[in-house]
Design an enzyme around this catalytic site. Sequence first.
Site, PDB file in Angstrom:
ATOM      1  N   HIS A  13     -71.721 -15.404  88.043  1.00 56.00           N
ATOM      2  CA  HIS A  13     -71.520 -14.782  86.733  1.00 56.00           C
ATOM      3  C   HIS A  13     -72.410 -13.535  86.636  1.00 56.00           C
ATOM      4  O   HIS A  13     -73.588 -13.592  86.993  1.00 56.00           O
ATOM      5  CB  HIS A  13     -71.862 -15.786  85.624  1.00 56.00           C
ATOM      6  CG  HIS A  13     -71.604 -15.211  84.277  1.00 56.00           C
ATOM      7  ND1 HIS A  13     -70.335 -15.044  83.778  1.00 56.00           N
ATOM      8  CD2 HIS A  13     -72.448 -14.706  83.335  1.00 56.00           C
ATOM      9  CE1 HIS A  13     -70.403 -14.480  82.588  1.00 56.00           C
ATOM     10  NE2 HIS A  13     -71.679 -14.269  82.304  1.00 56.00           N
ATOM     11  N   ASN A  38     -69.905 -20.953  91.096  1.00 57.21           N
ATOM     12  CA  ASN A  38     -69.385 -19.775  90.405  1.00 57.21           C
ATOM     13  C   ASN A  38     -70.480 -18.718  90.371  1.00 57.21           C
ATOM     14  O   ASN A  38     -71.660 -19.047  90.380  1.00 57.21           O
ATOM     15  CB  ASN A  38     -68.996 -20.155  88.966  1.00 57.21           C
ATOM     16  CG  ASN A  38     -68.400 -18.977  88.212  1.00 57.21           C
ATOM     17  OD1 ASN A  38     -67.608 -18.205  88.774  1.00 57.21           O
ATOM     18  ND2 ASN A  38     -68.776 -18.808  86.958  1.00 57.21           N
ATOM     19  N   MET A  83     -60.618 -15.351  87.474  1.00 53.60           N
ATOM     20  CA  MET A  83     -60.639 -15.119  86.037  1.00 53.60           C
ATOM     21  C   MET A  83     -59.834 -16.157  85.247  1.00 53.60           C
ATOM     22  O   MET A  83     -59.097 -15.810  84.330  1.00 53.60           O
ATOM     23  CB  MET A  83     -60.144 -13.692  85.740  1.00 53.60           C
ATOM     24  CG  MET A  83     -61.071 -12.633  86.276  1.00 53.60           C
ATOM     25  SD  MET A  83     -62.758 -12.868  85.620  1.00 53.60           S
ATOM     26  CE  MET A  83     -63.627 -11.577  86.471  1.00 53.60           C
ATOM     27  N   ASN A 130     -67.149  -9.909  96.247  1.00 53.63           N
ATOM     28  CA  ASN A 130     -67.982 -11.081  96.574  1.00 53.63           C
ATOM     29  C   ASN A 130     -67.404 -11.844  97.764  1.00 53.63           C
ATOM     30  O   ASN A 130     -68.150 -12.314  98.622  1.00 53.63           O
ATOM     31  CB  ASN A 130     -68.139 -11.996  95.353  1.00 53.63           C
ATOM     32  CG  ASN A 130     -69.248 -11.514  94.441  1.00 53.63           C
ATOM     33  OD1 ASN A 130     -70.426 -11.603  94.778  1.00 53.63           O
ATOM     34  ND2 ASN A 130     -68.880 -10.956  93.297  1.00 53.63           N
ATOM     35  N   ILE A 135     -60.228 -20.319  83.638  1.00 53.00           N
ATOM     36  CA  ILE A 135     -61.113 -21.465  83.421  1.00 53.00           C
ATOM     37  C   ILE A 135     -60.482 -22.670  84.108  1.00 53.00           C
ATOM     38  O   ILE A 135     -59.271 -22.899  83.992  1.00 53.00           O
ATOM     39  CB  ILE A 135     -61.287 -21.704  81.906  1.00 53.00           C
ATOM     40  CG1 ILE A 135     -62.056 -20.519  81.314  1.00 53.00           C
ATOM     41  CG2 ILE A 135     -62.001 -23.024  81.636  1.00 53.00           C
ATOM     42  CD1 ILE A 135     -62.006 -20.456  79.811  1.00 53.00           C
ATOM     43  N   LEU A 136     -61.279 -23.404  84.851  1.00 53.69           N
ATOM     44  CA  LEU A 136     -60.752 -24.578  85.555  1.00 53.69           C
ATOM     45  C   LEU A 136     -60.655 -25.762  84.585  1.00 53.69           C
ATOM     46  O   LEU A 136     -61.503 -25.931  83.708  1.00 53.69           O
ATOM     47  CB  LEU A 136     -61.672 -24.947  86.721  1.00 53.69           C
ATOM     48  CG  LEU A 136     -61.773 -23.897  87.830  1.00 53.69           C
ATOM     49  CD1 LEU A 136     -62.853 -24.291  88.839  1.00 53.69           C
ATOM     50  CD2 LEU A 136     -60.432 -23.707  88.528  1.00 53.69           C
ATOM     51  N   GLY A 188     -62.437  -8.707  94.945  1.00 55.98           N
ATOM     52  CA  GLY A 188     -62.907  -9.550  96.045  1.00 55.98           C
ATOM     53  C   GLY A 188     -64.126  -9.007  96.778  1.00 55.98           C
ATOM     54  O   GLY A 188     -64.326  -9.315  97.955  1.00 55.98           O
TER      55      GLY A 188
HETATM   56  C1  GAR Z   1     -68.010 -10.116  89.653  1.00 60.88           C
HETATM   57  O1  GAR Z   1     -68.880  -9.228  88.979  1.00 60.88           O
HETATM   58  C2  GAR Z   1     -68.206 -11.525  89.141  1.00 60.88           C
HETATM   59  O2  GAR Z   1     -69.539 -11.803  88.818  1.00 60.88           O
HETATM   60  C3  GAR Z   1     -67.353 -11.495  87.902  1.00 60.88           C
HETATM   61  O3  GAR Z   1     -66.207 -10.787  88.274  1.00 60.88           O
HETATM   62  C4  GAR Z   1     -66.551  -9.838  89.275  1.00 60.88           C
HETATM   63  C5  GAR Z   1     -65.619 -10.027  90.446  1.00 60.88           C
HETATM   64  O4  GAR Z   1     -65.811  -9.022  91.379  1.00 60.88           O
HETATM   65  N1  GAR Z   1     -67.029 -12.810  87.465  1.00 60.88           N
HETATM   66  C6  GAR Z   1     -66.907 -13.126  86.189  1.00 60.88           C
HETATM   67  O5  GAR Z   1     -67.044 -12.325  85.274  1.00 60.88           O
HETATM   68  C7  GAR Z   1     -66.562 -14.577  85.914  1.00 60.88           C
HETATM   69  N2  GAR Z   1     -66.688 -14.854  84.526  1.00 60.88           N
HETATM   70  P1  GAR Z   1     -65.228  -9.166  92.853  1.00 60.88           P
HETATM   71  O6  GAR Z   1     -63.746  -9.547  92.699  1.00 60.88           O
HETATM   72  O7  GAR Z   1     -65.389  -7.779  93.410  1.00 60.88           O
HETATM   73  O8  GAR Z   1     -66.020 -10.197  93.572  1.00 60.88           O
END
Ligand code: GAR
Length: 219
Positions: free
Chosen positions: A110, A108, A91, A15, A93-94, A13
């Site tokens: 990526h 989203n 993580m 982000n 897919i919707l 989390g």
């Molecule tokens: C982030 O790097 C995000 O870009 C990636 O998971 C991480 C989550 O980090 N998302 C994906 O790979 C989606 N396909 P966080 O939980 O610390 O935000």
Amino acid sequence: MKLKLGILVSGNGSNLQAIIDAIEQGLLDAKIEVVISNNPEAYALRRCEKHGINYVILKHEDYTSREEFDRAMVSIMQHYEVELVVMAGFMRILTPEFIRAFPLRIMNIHPALLPSFPGLHGQKKAFDYGVKFSGCTVHFADEGVDTGPIIIQAVVPVYPDDTVDTLAARILKEEHRIYPQAIQWFAEGRLEVKGRKVFLRDGGSPAPGVLINPPLTMF
Ligand code: GAR
């Protein structure tokens, strides 16, 4: 009026934290109405507790199908009158049903420069491929995997002594800047989608310069 956010998480989390920080600093004109996690152990939930943010745990194992799970998420989002769904390290897919419930109202992030290296482990796929630049992408979600219209991207260089982890950390730092920015643009009603393309109204001057890595040595 503050933009009402519903945030989907599965893990650390960071982000989510960047979004919370931007709101608390008065940079992002939004309110997190609800966070949904499919993982009861997600550290993102501790962050919610610390900041007094409402959260719901929905364990996907408790549902007989992906559709049923997504329907439960849609009801929660609708209950909180969420205006923008933000996938922050979610993580799963919707289903098309979820996507159709929030047309062009799901973002989203990526950890690669889409359309390169979609799916899981974007940082590692780019690193193993040997690219000289990678980065991150915020896009609207559509029914494909990481295929929706791109809102903003940040480019980071790959250095000869990088490991996947150092590269991923460099990318993550930029994720934390571009995601709150993209959400703020949405809140301001400045994102205009025409087909695959997203235009920023009153965006100022375009990104400067050309990036070359390694730098040229003959000119
Ligand atoms: C982030 O790097 C995000 O870009 C990636 O998971 C991480 C989550 O980090 N998302 C994906 O790979 C989606 N396909 P966080 O939980 O610390 O935000």
